[in-house]
Design a protein around this motif. Structure first.
Motif, PDB file in Angstrom:
ATOM      1  N   HIS A 128      16.698  20.003  14.769  1.00 28.73           N
ATOM      2  CA  HIS A 128      17.808  20.416  15.808  1.00 28.73           C
ATOM      3  C   HIS A 128      19.174  19.954  15.426  1.00 28.73           C
ATOM      4  O   HIS A 128      19.920  19.660  16.245  1.00 28.73           O
ATOM      5  CB  HIS A 128      17.377  19.459  17.300  1.00 28.73           C
ATOM      6  CG  HIS A 128      17.251  18.138  16.934  1.00 28.73           C
ATOM      7  ND1 HIS A 128      18.191  17.072  17.215  1.00 28.73           N
ATOM      8  CD2 HIS A 128      16.079  17.359  16.830  1.00 28.73           C
ATOM      9  CE1 HIS A 128      17.518  15.945  17.008  1.00 28.73           C
ATOM     10  NE2 HIS A 128      16.407  16.102  16.724  1.00 28.73           N
ATOM     11  N   TYR A 129      19.234  20.156  14.362  1.00 31.32           N
ATOM     12  CA  TYR A 129      20.703  19.691  13.797  1.00 31.32           C
ATOM     13  C   TYR A 129      21.384  20.827  13.329  1.00 31.32           C
ATOM     14  O   TYR A 129      20.756  21.824  12.413  1.00 31.32           O
ATOM     15  CB  TYR A 129      20.562  18.650  12.424  1.00 31.32           C
ATOM     16  CG  TYR A 129      19.487  17.667  12.833  1.00 31.32           C
ATOM     17  CD1 TYR A 129      19.400  16.988  13.876  1.00 31.32           C
ATOM     18  CD2 TYR A 129      18.270  17.797  12.052  1.00 31.32           C
ATOM     19  CE1 TYR A 129      18.368  15.814  14.138  1.00 31.32           C
ATOM     20  CE2 TYR A 129      17.108  16.849  12.101  1.00 31.32           C
ATOM     21  CZ  TYR A 129      17.410  16.059  13.306  1.00 31.32           C
ATOM     22  OH  TYR A 129      16.170  15.259  13.607  1.00 31.32           O
TER      23      TYR A 129
ATOM     24  N   TYR B 211       8.757   8.790  17.579  1.00 32.05           N
ATOM     25  CA  TYR B 211       9.249   7.735  16.741  1.00 32.05           C
ATOM     26  C   TYR B 211       8.674   6.384  17.220  1.00 32.05           C
ATOM     27  O   TYR B 211       8.214   5.657  16.416  1.00 32.05           O
ATOM     28  CB  TYR B 211      10.789   7.626  16.860  1.00 32.05           C
ATOM     29  CG  TYR B 211      11.541   8.753  16.666  1.00 32.05           C
ATOM     30  CD1 TYR B 211      11.293   9.643  15.545  1.00 32.05           C
ATOM     31  CD2 TYR B 211      12.818   9.097  17.353  1.00 32.05           C
ATOM     32  CE1 TYR B 211      12.075  10.651  15.202  1.00 32.05           C
ATOM     33  CE2 TYR B 211      13.659  10.459  16.793  1.00 32.05           C
ATOM     34  CZ  TYR B 211      13.246  11.157  15.769  1.00 32.05           C
ATOM     35  OH  TYR B 211      14.054  11.895  15.591  1.00 32.05           O
TER      36      TYR B 211
ATOM     37  N   TYR C 156      20.043   7.407  11.360  1.00 32.88           N
ATOM     38  CA  TYR C 156      21.128   8.512  11.083  1.00 32.88           C
ATOM     39  C   TYR C 156      21.630   8.497  12.583  1.00 32.88           C
ATOM     40  O   TYR C 156      22.899   9.114  12.678  1.00 32.88           O
ATOM     41  CB  TYR C 156      20.332   9.790  10.777  1.00 32.88           C
ATOM     42  CG  TYR C 156      19.472  10.543  11.826  1.00 32.88           C
ATOM     43  CD1 TYR C 156      19.810  11.343  13.052  1.00 32.88           C
ATOM     44  CD2 TYR C 156      18.052  10.159  11.803  1.00 32.88           C
ATOM     45  CE1 TYR C 156      19.078  12.123  13.730  1.00 32.88           C
ATOM     46  CE2 TYR C 156      17.083  10.926  12.608  1.00 32.88           C
ATOM     47  CZ  TYR C 156      17.567  11.678  13.509  1.00 32.88           C
ATOM     48  OH  TYR C 156      16.775  12.317  14.362  1.00 32.88           O
ATOM     49  N   TYR C 157      21.239   8.096  13.570  1.00 35.93           N
ATOM     50  CA  TYR C 157      21.953   7.979  14.921  1.00 35.93           C
ATOM     51  C   TYR C 157      23.146   7.183  14.747  1.00 35.93           C
ATOM     52  O   TYR C 157      24.335   7.515  15.326  1.00 35.93           O
ATOM     53  CB  TYR C 157      21.182   7.730  16.033  1.00 35.93           C
ATOM     54  CG  TYR C 157      20.096   8.849  16.244  1.00 35.93           C
ATOM     55  CD1 TYR C 157      20.388   9.722  17.057  1.00 35.93           C
ATOM     56  CD2 TYR C 157      18.845   8.477  15.958  1.00 35.93           C
ATOM     57  CE1 TYR C 157      19.651  10.734  17.259  1.00 35.93           C
ATOM     58  CE2 TYR C 157      17.964   9.632  16.166  1.00 35.93           C
ATOM     59  CZ  TYR C 157      18.097  10.614  16.825  1.00 35.93           C
ATOM     60  OH  TYR C 157      17.039  11.452  17.026  1.00 35.93           O
TER      61      TYR C 157
HETATM   62 FE    FE Z   1      15.874  12.357  16.157  1.00 38.35          FE
END
Ligand code: FE
Length: 342
Positions: free
Chosen positions: A37-38, A167, A223-224
């Motif tokens: 979703h990037y 996750y 990555y967040y």
């Molecule tokens: Fe994610």
């Protein structure tokens, strides 16, 4: 040969209505089912088309919906590739029979063995570490490993997302693999007892909780936070100096790693193009996009990491076999239910 020059994108709902017109086999085309979703992934796709002349028809949706759709489409599925995040989902796709084993010397050589399915049905292309973040003002002795998150001294301090999230499921699955089922259950119970609030929100919301003061210790994928270094993320970036982080278990198994990956669809009409696409994802150029565009760790270790990723620092990641970890997901879900991790 005729090539369309643009990457076409279909939403899932729209795609269902046009499915009959989606080319199954078509020279120079590739049907990609993706749950990544990037938006930065656009470059991945357009560069592949520029380099190979192969047009990508993209169908986007939630991972489980895409897997269900591929099952329903069966032998007539136009899907060539399934691209998704999280080992558990890749394993779910394999179990559902929607992927196939492939042979590729490029992938064998480029992708580390622990990031490949044992039957070559899926390959990991980027990694992210799931690590501990904390409020530097309130926490002077942050946990240095996952086990310590259950220490009663952190009562009322820990924030994490819900157990329905992959996750969460993969992290507990790794704890089961590394420490055994009984220890994992005791651990999960201890973490629940330490919750600052009921599990809620996404990973960025766990980081926001540190800034707002609602949480003292949060778990999030790297990555967040790296994204909040690279660009403005509301509720995090402006006050990110308040946040410290720990790469857990550096004297033990190492930081829990998750991956983003994909495989060739079981009935891929354009199988050669599909393998070419996966090989492209393992190229230096594509590997750099995973880091520069989405702040992930390239699967190919020699590839340069982006500045925001480098700022997170060096660490040792757990190199446990992720396909073994993914097999613990059902047990993990059972433990979550038993200990009341919402
Ligand atoms: Fe994610």
């Amino acid at each position: 040969m005729y090539h369309r020059s643009t990457v076409s994108t279909f939403g899932l709902v729209a795609a269902i209505s046009v499915a009959s017109s989606l080319p199954a086999f078509a020279e120079g085309e590739l049907n990609l089912y993706s749950s990544r979703h990037y938006d930065t992934d656009e470059r991945l796709y357009s560069d592949f088309t520029d380099a190979t002349g192969i047009t990508i028809n993209r169908i986007e949706g939630k991972a489980d919906e895409l897997i269900t759709r591929m099952e329903a489409e069966g032998a007539n599925s136009p899907a060539d590739i399934l691209l998704t995040v999280d080992t558990s989902r890749l394993e779910r796709a394999k179990d559902a029979g929607v992927l196939q084993s492939i042979e590729s010397n490029v992938l064998e050589e480029r992708i580390p063995a622990n990031l490949q399915d044992s039957d070559n049905q899926w390959f990991g292309f980027s990694q992210r570490a799931r690590i501990i973040f904390y409020d530097k003002a309130d926490v002077t002795d942050p946990p240095t490993d996952y086990v310590s998150l259950a220490d009663p001294k952190y009562k009322g301090m820990v924030c994490h997302r819900s157990s329905s999230n992959v996750y969460s499921q993969t992290l507990l699955s790794a704890v089961i693999e590394n420490h055994g089922e009984e220890a994992a259950k005791t651990w999960a119970q201890g973490v629940v007892d330490n919750f600052a609030r009921a599990p809620q929100g996404g990973d960025t919301d766990q980081l926001r909780g540190l800034v707002s003061g609602e949480c003292d210790i949060s778990i999030s994928n790297t990555y967040y936070f790296a994204r909040a270094i690279r660009k403005d993320v509301e509720g995090v970036s402006a006050e990110r100096d308040k946040i410290g982080w720990v790469f857990p278990a550096q004297d033990a198994e190492g930081a829990h790693m998750n991956l983003s990956g994909g495989g060739v669809a079981a009935n891929a009409p354009n199988k050669e193009n599909a393998i070419a696409f996966l090989e492209y994802l393992a190229s230096d150029q594509a590997q750099q996009y995973f880091s520069a565009g989405n702040d992930e760790y390239p699967a190919v270790a020699t590839v340069e990491k982006s500045a925001s990723v480098k700022e997170m620092g060096e660490f040792t990641g757990d190199d446990i076999d992720l396909s073994a970890v993914a097999k613990n997901v059902a047990t993990a879900q059972q433990i979550f239910n038993e200990v009341g991790w919402e």
